[in-house]
Design an enzyme around this catalytic site. Sequence first.
Site, PDB file in Angstrom:
ATOM      1  N   ARG A  68      95.082 -31.065  43.750  1.00  0.00           N
ATOM      2  CA  ARG A  68      96.573 -31.288  43.592  1.00  0.00           C
ATOM      3  C   ARG A  68      96.815 -32.687  42.961  1.00  0.00           C
ATOM      4  O   ARG A  68      97.372 -32.876  41.933  1.00  0.00           O
ATOM      5  CB  ARG A  68      97.458 -31.446  44.710  1.00  0.00           C
ATOM      6  CG  ARG A  68      98.978 -31.387  44.446  1.00  0.00           C
ATOM      7  CD  ARG A  68      99.711 -31.252  45.784  1.00  0.00           C
ATOM      8  NE  ARG A  68     101.254 -31.290  45.462  1.00  0.00           N
ATOM      9  CZ  ARG A  68     102.097 -31.769  46.368  1.00  0.00           C
ATOM     10  NH1 ARG A  68     101.526 -32.824  47.244  1.00  0.00           N
ATOM     11  NH2 ARG A  68     103.342 -31.752  45.900  1.00  0.00           N
ATOM     12  N   HIS A  72      98.811 -33.511  39.410  1.00  0.00           N
ATOM     13  CA  HIS A  72      99.870 -34.325  39.109  1.00  0.00           C
ATOM     14  C   HIS A  72      99.747 -35.669  38.434  1.00  0.00           C
ATOM     15  O   HIS A  72     100.346 -36.369  37.881  1.00  0.00           O
ATOM     16  CB  HIS A  72     100.237 -34.875  40.833  1.00  0.00           C
ATOM     17  CG  HIS A  72     101.118 -33.742  41.486  1.00  0.00           C
ATOM     18  ND1 HIS A  72     102.170 -34.329  42.284  1.00  0.00           N
ATOM     19  CD2 HIS A  72     101.002 -32.519  41.571  1.00  0.00           C
ATOM     20  CE1 HIS A  72     102.774 -33.326  42.963  1.00  0.00           C
ATOM     21  NE2 HIS A  72     102.041 -32.327  42.389  1.00  0.00           N
ATOM     22  N   ASP A  73      98.290 -35.799  38.142  1.00  0.00           N
ATOM     23  CA  ASP A  73      97.906 -36.867  37.244  1.00  0.00           C
ATOM     24  C   ASP A  73      98.178 -36.201  35.760  1.00  0.00           C
ATOM     25  O   ASP A  73      98.954 -36.905  34.808  1.00  0.00           O
ATOM     26  CB  ASP A  73      96.394 -37.262  37.404  1.00  0.00           C
ATOM     27  CG  ASP A  73      95.976 -38.251  36.166  1.00  0.00           C
ATOM     28  OD1 ASP A  73      96.786 -39.066  36.036  1.00  0.00           O
ATOM     29  OD2 ASP A  73      94.827 -38.296  35.997  1.00  0.00           O
ATOM     30  N   VAL A  76     101.663 -36.029  34.099  1.00  0.00           N
ATOM     31  CA  VAL A  76     102.448 -37.380  33.836  1.00  0.00           C
ATOM     32  C   VAL A  76     101.679 -38.038  33.007  1.00  0.00           C
ATOM     33  O   VAL A  76     100.500 -38.511  33.505  1.00  0.00           O
ATOM     34  CB  VAL A  76     102.877 -38.006  35.204  1.00  0.00           C
ATOM     35  CG1 VAL A  76     103.964 -39.103  35.135  1.00  0.00           C
ATOM     36  CG2 VAL A  76     103.703 -37.111  36.329  1.00  0.00           C
ATOM     37  N   GLY A  78      99.810 -37.323  30.778  1.00  0.00           N
ATOM     38  CA  GLY A  78      98.527 -36.816  30.573  1.00  0.00           C
ATOM     39  C   GLY A  78      97.498 -37.349  31.607  1.00  0.00           C
ATOM     40  O   GLY A  78      97.590 -37.955  32.630  1.00  0.00           O
ATOM     41  N   SER A  82      97.298 -42.145  35.766  1.00  0.00           N
ATOM     42  CA  SER A  82      98.355 -43.191  36.000  1.00  0.00           C
ATOM     43  C   SER A  82      98.950 -42.563  37.490  1.00  0.00           C
ATOM     44  O   SER A  82      99.457 -43.756  38.106  1.00  0.00           O
ATOM     45  CB  SER A  82      99.327 -42.624  35.161  1.00  0.00           C
ATOM     46  OG  SER A  82      99.759 -41.290  35.033  1.00  0.00           O
ATOM     47  N   ASN A 100     105.736 -36.713  44.960  1.00  0.00           N
ATOM     48  CA  ASN A 100     104.436 -37.292  45.367  1.00  0.00           C
ATOM     49  C   ASN A 100     104.964 -38.174  46.912  1.00  0.00           C
ATOM     50  O   ASN A 100     103.858 -37.950  47.299  1.00  0.00           O
ATOM     51  CB  ASN A 100     104.039 -38.453  44.284  1.00  0.00           C
ATOM     52  CG  ASN A 100     103.471 -37.982  42.949  1.00  0.00           C
ATOM     53  OD1 ASN A 100     103.223 -36.572  42.956  1.00  0.00           O
ATOM     54  ND2 ASN A 100     103.560 -38.658  42.040  1.00  0.00           N
ATOM     55  N   HIS A 199      97.541 -22.597  45.255  1.00  0.00           N
ATOM     56  CA  HIS A 199      98.046 -22.521  46.408  1.00  0.00           C
ATOM     57  C   HIS A 199      97.495 -21.610  47.526  1.00  0.00           C
ATOM     58  O   HIS A 199      97.768 -21.364  48.661  1.00  0.00           O
ATOM     59  CB  HIS A 199      99.898 -22.383  46.343  1.00  0.00           C
ATOM     60  CG  HIS A 199     100.376 -23.269  45.576  1.00  0.00           C
ATOM     61  ND1 HIS A 199     101.793 -23.337  45.404  1.00  0.00           N
ATOM     62  CD2 HIS A 199     100.031 -24.756  45.342  1.00  0.00           C
ATOM     63  CE1 HIS A 199     102.241 -24.426  44.974  1.00  0.00           C
ATOM     64  NE2 HIS A 199     101.120 -25.425  44.822  1.00  0.00           N
ATOM     65  N   THR A 200      96.210 -21.162  46.923  1.00  0.00           N
ATOM     66  CA  THR A 200      95.354 -20.421  47.898  1.00  0.00           C
ATOM     67  C   THR A 200      94.843 -21.227  49.043  1.00  0.00           C
ATOM     68  O   THR A 200      94.207 -20.853  49.929  1.00  0.00           O
ATOM     69  CB  THR A 200      94.315 -19.737  47.246  1.00  0.00           C
ATOM     70  OG1 THR A 200      93.628 -18.926  48.202  1.00  0.00           O
ATOM     71  CG2 THR A 200      93.147 -20.520  46.572  1.00  0.00           C
ATOM     72  N   THR A 247      94.125 -16.796  54.173  1.00  0.00           N
ATOM     73  CA  THR A 247      92.845 -17.454  54.333  1.00  0.00           C
ATOM     74  C   THR A 247      93.144 -18.957  53.897  1.00  0.00           C
ATOM     75  O   THR A 247      92.889 -19.386  52.772  1.00  0.00           O
ATOM     76  CB  THR A 247      91.705 -16.819  53.275  1.00  0.00           C
ATOM     77  OG1 THR A 247      92.350 -16.490  51.933  1.00  0.00           O
ATOM     78  CG2 THR A 247      91.413 -15.348  53.759  1.00  0.00           C
ATOM     79  N   ASP A 252      90.322 -18.300  47.396  1.00  0.00           N
ATOM     80  CA  ASP A 252      90.085 -16.816  46.787  1.00  0.00           C
ATOM     81  C   ASP A 252      91.370 -16.496  46.189  1.00  0.00           C
ATOM     82  O   ASP A 252      92.070 -17.142  45.850  1.00  0.00           O
ATOM     83  CB  ASP A 252      89.723 -16.145  48.140  1.00  0.00           C
ATOM     84  CG  ASP A 252      90.864 -16.097  49.260  1.00  0.00           C
ATOM     85  OD1 ASP A 252      91.974 -16.789  48.932  1.00  0.00           O
ATOM     86  OD2 ASP A 252      90.612 -16.079  50.520  1.00  0.00           O
TER      87      ASP A 252
HETATM   88  C1  HEM Z   1     103.741 -24.067  39.710  1.00  0.00           C
HETATM   89  C2  HEM Z   1     104.392 -25.080  40.138  1.00  0.00           C
HETATM   90  C3  HEM Z   1     103.974 -25.694  41.323  1.00  0.00           C
HETATM   91  C4  HEM Z   1     104.870 -26.247  42.104  1.00  0.00           C
HETATM   92  C5  HEM Z   1     106.448 -26.024  42.237  1.00  0.00           C
HETATM   93  C6  HEM Z   1     104.273 -26.896  43.110  1.00  0.00           C
HETATM   94  C7  HEM Z   1     104.633 -27.456  44.443  1.00  0.00           C
HETATM   95  C8  HEM Z   1     103.958 -27.692  45.558  1.00  0.00           C
HETATM   96  C9  HEM Z   1     104.478 -28.015  46.783  1.00  0.00           C
HETATM   97  C10 HEM Z   1     106.062 -28.390  46.989  1.00  0.00           C
HETATM   98  C11 HEM Z   1     103.624 -28.349  47.661  1.00  0.00           C
HETATM   99  C12 HEM Z   1     103.559 -28.870  49.148  1.00  0.00           C
HETATM  100  C13 HEM Z   1     103.853 -30.370  48.990  1.00  0.00           C
HETATM  101  C14 HEM Z   1     104.136 -31.013  50.455  1.00  0.00           C
HETATM  102  O1  HEM Z   1     104.830 -29.945  51.440  1.00  0.00           O
HETATM  103  O2  HEM Z   1     103.913 -31.982  50.996  1.00  0.00           O
HETATM  104  C15 HEM Z   1     102.378 -28.053  46.809  1.00  0.00           C
HETATM  105  C16 HEM Z   1     101.017 -28.550  47.572  1.00  0.00           C
HETATM  106  C17 HEM Z   1      99.833 -28.040  46.564  1.00  0.00           C
HETATM  107  N1  HEM Z   1      99.606 -27.729  45.454  1.00  0.00           N
HETATM  108 FE1  HEM Z   1     101.214 -27.161  44.192  1.00  0.00          FE
HETATM  109  N2  HEM Z   1     102.928 -26.843  42.978  1.00  0.00           N
HETATM  110  C18 HEM Z   1     102.732 -26.243  41.726  1.00  0.00           C
HETATM  111  C19 HEM Z   1     101.665 -26.018  40.955  1.00  0.00           C
HETATM  112  C20 HEM Z   1     100.243 -26.435  41.648  1.00  0.00           C
HETATM  113  C21 HEM Z   1      99.022 -26.519  40.554  1.00  0.00           C
HETATM  114  C22 HEM Z   1      99.057 -26.194  39.373  1.00  0.00           C
HETATM  115  C23 HEM Z   1      98.127 -26.932  41.492  1.00  0.00           C
HETATM  116  C24 HEM Z   1      96.576 -27.192  41.191  1.00  0.00           C
HETATM  117  C25 HEM Z   1      95.984 -26.758  39.985  1.00  0.00           C
HETATM  118  C26 HEM Z   1      98.684 -27.066  42.863  1.00  0.00           C
HETATM  119  C27 HEM Z   1      97.899 -27.490  43.739  1.00  0.00           C
HETATM  120  C28 HEM Z   1      98.344 -27.729  45.198  1.00  0.00           C
HETATM  121  C29 HEM Z   1      97.563 -27.757  46.258  1.00  0.00           C
HETATM  122  C30 HEM Z   1      96.145 -27.631  46.410  1.00  0.00           C
HETATM  123  C31 HEM Z   1      98.586 -27.960  47.427  1.00  0.00           C
HETATM  124  C32 HEM Z   1      98.165 -28.454  48.894  1.00  0.00           C
HETATM  125  C33 HEM Z   1      97.900 -29.974  48.804  1.00  0.00           C
HETATM  126  C34 HEM Z   1      97.496 -30.185  50.372  1.00  0.00           C
HETATM  127  O3  HEM Z   1      97.522 -29.696  51.198  1.00  0.00           O
HETATM  128  O4  HEM Z   1      97.486 -31.567  50.362  1.00  0.00           O
HETATM  129  N3  HEM Z   1      99.998 -26.750  42.541  1.00  0.00           N
HETATM  130  N4  HEM Z   1     102.630 -27.781  45.825  1.00  0.00           N
END
Ligand code: HEM
Length: 324
Positions: A68, A72-73, A76, A78, A82, A100, A199-200, A247, A252
């Site tokens: 993640r 997030h890098d 914002v 590129g 940052s 963040n 989000h898997t 899972t 996956d």
């Molecule tokens: C499609 C738009 C996306 C939205 C709206 C979104 C939003 C979020 C939110 C709200 C969380 C939970 C944050 C929290 O509750 O503290 C999250 C977690 C996460 N996001 Fe996304 N996300 C998106 C796309 C992505 C992308 C593109 C990736 C990576 C390629 C990603 C990877 C992750 C991961 C791995 C987590 C879990 C992080 C952890 O457990 O520390 N997300 N995301």
Amino acid sequence: MAAAYSSHRSVHSVLSLFLALAALVAFARAQLSPTFYASSCPAAVLTIRTAVRAAVALDARSGGSLLRLHFHDCFVQGCDASVLLDDTANFTGEKGAGPNAGSLRGFGVIDAIKVLLEVLCPRTVSCADILAVAARESVVALGGPSWKVQLGRRDSTTASLSTANTDLPSPASSLSTLLAAFARKGLSSTDMVALSGAHTVGQTQCQNFRAKIYNETNIDGPFAASRRASCPATGGGGALAPLDASTPNAFDNAYYGDLIAQRGLLHSDQQLFSGSSTDGLVRSYAASPAQFRSDFAAAMVRMGDIGVLTGSSGQVRRNCRRVN
Ligand code: HEM
């Protein structure tokens, strides 16, 4: 007169040739390459891999957190690290932005990797490249696909709190807002659906899915009830739940099965399967792990290309938290 004209013409063509060559050199420099550190820091990738594997072995969630961080890098300014800059008295970074603050994790792992790399090959490996390799190694460590990481990014000397607040997608977003946010970064709807498969793994806080489990109807009943048990209607906003119910620590394609079963925990997740244009792709990824793996890998390479600094732009930070 004719001679003056022809010498003017040859000066002109030499100049054009020179400009074309200069442009070619600049273009060649602007390209990233998987072997960028092959001679300057041959141990770079292995060092990052070893550190990420150790971090994931201690805490599986840290793999998701590192993945993640790279996202997030890149969204914002590129992929320029940052996101890693700390606030100072006269500088405000991105860590305090809405998406963040109190949420991004993994900074300590990146710091530890940077310390090792500054010993092995001082002032050579950028923080932006560490993030890109750490993201790939995290996915691999959790059982996901691998890809060739392009390298040679340089680090920014600035950050943008306001861009972090506007350009990172919110979990309350509609499908059209999500598609527009990715399109603004040059990513397609296929990229958006594939990258969301991240989000898997990982977890989310109650405050980000409360409205989903209390107010929405396109959610599986028993699933919503079980999530309400640990996410109260008021208070307890930081309580955690896995993003992928089936899972949570395996990279996956189960996330897409969750969506089809109406077990998307974030509103934005369920938007990908809500009777609209992306339903078909969600069904394909749920049915074909191989298609998901290959589209995810290709989309990560494209995401890693967003707005990179190369050549002599930016710098290689010695401490990822501070400009040199
Ligand atoms: C499609 C738009 C996306 C939205 C709206 C979104 C939003 C979020 C939110 C709200 C969380 C939970 C944050 C929290 O509750 O503290 C999250 C977690 C996460 N996001 Fe996304 N996300 C998106 C796309 C992505 C992308 C593109 C990736 C990576 C390629 C990603 C990877 C992750 C991961 C791995 C987590 C879990 C992080 C952890 O457990 O520390 N997300 N995301």
